[in-house]
Design a protein around this motif. Structure first.
Motif, mmCIF file in Angstrom:
data_model
loop_
_atom_site.group_PDB
_atom_site.id
_atom_site.type_symbol
_atom_site.label_atom_id
_atom_site.label_comp_id
_atom_site.label_asym_id
_atom_site.label_seq_id
_atom_site.Cartn_x
_atom_site.Cartn_y
_atom_site.Cartn_z
ATOM 1 N N LYS A 119 -23.248 -56.080 16.921
ATOM 2 C CA LYS A 119 -22.322 -54.952 16.890
ATOM 3 C C LYS A 119 -23.036 -53.688 16.415
ATOM 4 N N ALA A 120 -23.782 -53.806 15.327
ATOM 5 C CA ALA A 120 -24.521 -52.656 14.810
ATOM 6 C C ALA A 120 -25.539 -52.163 15.842
ATOM 7 N N LYS A 121 -26.240 -53.093 16.473
ATOM 8 C CA LYS A 121 -27.242 -52.722 17.476
ATOM 9 C C LYS A 121 -26.587 -51.993 18.646
ATOM 10 N N HIS A 122 -25.439 -52.497 19.090
ATOM 11 C CA HIS A 122 -24.728 -51.883 20.209
ATOM 12 C C HIS A 122 -24.296 -50.456 19.867
ATOM 13 N N GLU A 123 -23.782 -50.246 18.665
ATOM 14 C CA GLU A 123 -23.363 -48.911 18.259
ATOM 15 C C GLU A 123 -24.569 -47.982 18.123
ATOM 16 N N CYS A 124 -25.681 -48.517 17.659
ATOM 17 C CA CYS A 124 -26.897 -47.702 17.538
ATOM 18 C C CYS A 124 -27.379 -47.227 18.905
ATOM 19 N N GLU A 125 -27.221 -48.069 19.908
ATOM 20 C CA GLU A 125 -27.665 -47.715 21.257
ATOM 21 C C GLU A 125 -26.875 -46.551 21.833
ATOM 22 N N LYS A 126 -25.685 -46.279 21.294
ATOM 23 C CA LYS A 126 -24.873 -45.143 21.743
ATOM 24 C C LYS A 126 -25.362 -43.818 21.151
ATOM 25 N N HIS A 166 -15.562 -52.168 3.122
ATOM 26 C CA HIS A 166 -14.797 -51.090 3.721
ATOM 27 C C HIS A 166 -15.134 -49.786 3.003
ATOM 28 N N PRO A 167 -15.488 -48.722 3.759
ATOM 29 C CA PRO A 167 -15.904 -47.479 3.104
ATOM 30 C C PRO A 167 -14.884 -46.910 2.127
ATOM 31 N N SER A 209 -28.701 -45.107 3.777
ATOM 32 C CA SER A 209 -29.492 -45.869 2.810
ATOM 33 C C SER A 209 -30.398 -46.890 3.479
ATOM 34 N N CYS A 210 -29.900 -47.534 4.538
ATOM 35 C CA CYS A 210 -30.575 -48.728 5.058
ATOM 36 C C CYS A 210 -31.139 -48.602 6.473
ATOM 37 N N ALA A 211 -30.807 -47.524 7.197
ATOM 38 C CA ALA A 211 -31.342 -47.268 8.540
ATOM 39 C C ALA A 211 -31.209 -48.466 9.472
ATOM 40 N N PRO A 212 -29.988 -48.979 9.681
ATOM 41 C CA PRO A 212 -29.830 -50.155 10.545
ATOM 42 C C PRO A 212 -30.118 -49.877 12.017
ATOM 43 N N CYS A 213 -30.259 -48.607 12.393
ATOM 44 C CA CYS A 213 -30.633 -48.303 13.773
ATOM 45 C C CYS A 213 -32.147 -48.343 13.976
ATOM 46 N N GLN A 214 -32.887 -48.474 12.886
ATOM 47 C CA GLN A 214 -34.337 -48.576 12.974
ATOM 48 C C GLN A 214 -34.863 -49.892 12.403
ATOM 49 N N ILE A 215 -34.084 -50.516 11.536
ATOM 50 C CA ILE A 215 -34.403 -51.844 11.021
ATOM 51 C C ILE A 215 -33.284 -52.775 11.453
ATOM 52 N N GLN A 216 -33.610 -53.791 12.234
ATOM 53 C CA GLN A 216 -32.576 -54.729 12.659
ATOM 54 C C GLN A 216 -32.421 -55.815 11.587
ATOM 55 N N TYR A 217 -31.339 -55.699 10.819
ATOM 56 C CA TYR A 217 -31.107 -56.641 9.725
ATOM 57 C C TYR A 217 -30.654 -57.995 10.266
ATOM 58 N N ASP A 218 -31.254 -59.043 9.729
ATOM 59 C CA ASP A 218 -30.885 -60.401 10.135
ATOM 60 C C ASP A 218 -29.489 -60.756 9.652
ATOM 61 N N ILE A 219 -29.139 -60.255 8.478
ATOM 62 C CA ILE A 219 -27.837 -60.564 7.886
ATOM 63 C C ILE A 219 -27.176 -59.275 7.413
ATOM 64 N N ILE A 220 -25.991 -59.004 7.942
ATOM 65 C CA ILE A 220 -25.140 -57.938 7.420
ATOM 66 C C ILE A 220 -23.966 -58.642 6.747
ATOM 67 N N ALA A 221 -24.077 -58.829 5.448
ATOM 68 C CA ALA A 221 -23.013 -59.475 4.688
ATOM 69 C C ALA A 221 -21.926 -58.455 4.384
ATOM 70 N N ASP A 262 -20.544 -45.556 9.373
ATOM 71 C CA ASP A 262 -20.294 -46.783 8.611
ATOM 72 C C ASP A 262 -19.092 -47.539 9.163
ATOM 73 N N PHE A 263 -18.082 -46.814 9.615
ATOM 74 C CA PHE A 263 -16.928 -47.474 10.229
ATOM 75 C C PHE A 263 -17.330 -48.158 11.533
ATOM 76 N N ARG A 264 -18.072 -47.474 12.381
ATOM 77 C CA ARG A 264 -18.387 -48.009 13.711
ATOM 78 C C ARG A 264 -19.454 -49.102 13.669
ATOM 79 N N LEU A 265 -20.528 -48.835 12.938
ATOM 80 C CA LEU A 265 -21.631 -49.801 12.907
ATOM 81 C C LEU A 265 -21.200 -51.149 12.352
ATOM 82 N N PHE A 266 -20.304 -51.127 11.366
ATOM 83 C CA PHE A 266 -19.983 -52.357 10.650
ATOM 84 C C PHE A 266 -18.559 -52.853 10.907
ATOM 85 N N GLY A 267 -17.907 -52.269 11.926
ATOM 86 C CA GLY A 267 -16.646 -52.810 12.405
ATOM 87 C C GLY A 267 -15.456 -52.627 11.479
#
Length: 342
Positions: free
Chosen positions: A59-66, A153-154, A247-259, A323-328
């Motif tokens: 989900k995060a990867k898909h949103e980053c691609e937009k 949730h933000p 803080s974490c740049a999930p569009c440049q670092i693909q995290y294995d676990i988003i808890a 934060d809303f879109r990347l993490f659903g």
């Protein structure tokens, strides 16, 4: 297959067979609550959790691609310095304040054999797990390590930051006491959110004209975030309400676990097993001490957000849109709590 589940990866021996217990517990935090004992960890449970966590990452990867304009891209040097590089255990953690970070600061201290947990947890962990030297070393570790982050949730995070940092009684020299006083000075003309009794009480002591209201705090956050979007990497936003993506740049670092805090008990159990630390770490949670009259977070949210104008909350949703879109996450539930919500 996740990179860290590669069978060729060495099994790192646990740092200790016994959980190191803290010798000192500050008044800021309640006693840790062990949650792992309530979880029956089976192959089926692990499989289902792996599936859910993979969906979050996708989900995060898909949103980053937009993000074709690159608005969510960071200068990575600052991000690397923010990460905790637990190289001995092939683990990389991106801490987000008010999203399980204190629990994991304690966990990382435990892995280092530290037993004295005090108020300088974050500074101590940073000194123990610094950024590796050299780009090639960093890239190798990013490829081979288990990378994880924890979000929530933000709007729940903002409420948690308020209850912890704005309602706590602090000495004058404490930086957050200065923040409280600055908000009172700059936003004192904004009405107090007296519908939330927690904003006024601390063991019966009145907070009126002493601590900011939730409404005043949210206007401060709104203005901070407006400035943030203008200057980006030049902005200084308090880490307790800095956006997750920044803080974490999930569009440049693909995290294995988003808890997520909403499922942290089971997510944390997965992290501990995936990192081969089940003989070292106990699945536990650290909760901040209560600085208002609430013990139930749902009741607190309803009371606090009831005094917030709908327009202000919609502004905040737009300011935290990544934060809303990347993490659903969805804001509708909170909109309905507010003034003007239906």
């Amino acid at each position: 297959m996740f990179p860290w589940s590669d069978p060729r990866r060495k099994n790192v021996p646990p740092a200790s067979q016994v959980l190191v217990k803290p010798k000192h517990q500050t008044g800021t935090y309640q006693e840790d609550i062990v949650v792992g004992d309530k979880i029956e960890w089976t192959k089926d449970v692990e499989r289902e959790r792996r599936k859910e966590l993979r969906q979050r990452s996708l989900k995060a990867k898909h949103e980053c691609e937009k993000d074709d304009r690159g608005r969510l891209r960071r200068h990575m040097g600052k991000v690397y310095d923010h990460l905790k590089w637990v190289t001995e255990h092939a683990l990389i953690y991106c801490p987000i304040f008010k999203a399980g970070s204190t629990t994991w600061m304690k966990n990382l201290l435990t892995l280092a054999g530290e037993a004295n947990f005090n108020a300088s947890l974050h500074a101590k962990v940073t000194s123990l797990y610094p950024t590796p030297n050299g780009r090639q070393r960093i890239e190798n570790l990013l490829q081979k390590s288990l990378k994880f982050m924890i979000v929530r949730h933000p709007f729940e995070r903002l409420l948690s930051a308020y209850r912890d940092k704005m309602l706590r009684v602090l000495k004058t020299e404490d930086p957050y006491r200065q923040t409280q006083l600055t908000i009172l000075k700059d936003y004192g003309h904004i009405g107090t959110n007296t519908s939330a009794p927690g904003a006024l009480s601390n063991g019966g002591a009145s907070r009126e004209n002493s601590h900011p209201s939730f409404l005043q705090f949210l206007y401060k956050v709104r203005d901070d975030m407006k400035f943030f979007w203008k200057v980006m990497d030049g902005a200084v936003v308090d880490p307790h309400w800095t956006p997750y993506w920044y803080s974490c740049a999930p569009c440049q670092i693909q995290y294995d676990i988003i808890a997520k805090m909403e499922t942290l008990d089971i997510d944390q159990e997965f992290i501990i097993h995936a990192a081969n630390l089940q003989d070292t770490l106990v699945n536990a949670r650290t909760h901040a001490s209560k600085f208002d009259g609430y013990s139930d977070s749902e009741t607190a949210a309803n009371d606090y957000f009831r005094g917030v104008p709908l327009g202000l909350l919609k502004e905040l949703e737009q300011l935290y849109w990544p934060d809303f879109r990347l993490f659903g996450y969805d804001a509708d539930k909170y909109f309905k709590m507010t003034q003007g919500g239906t």
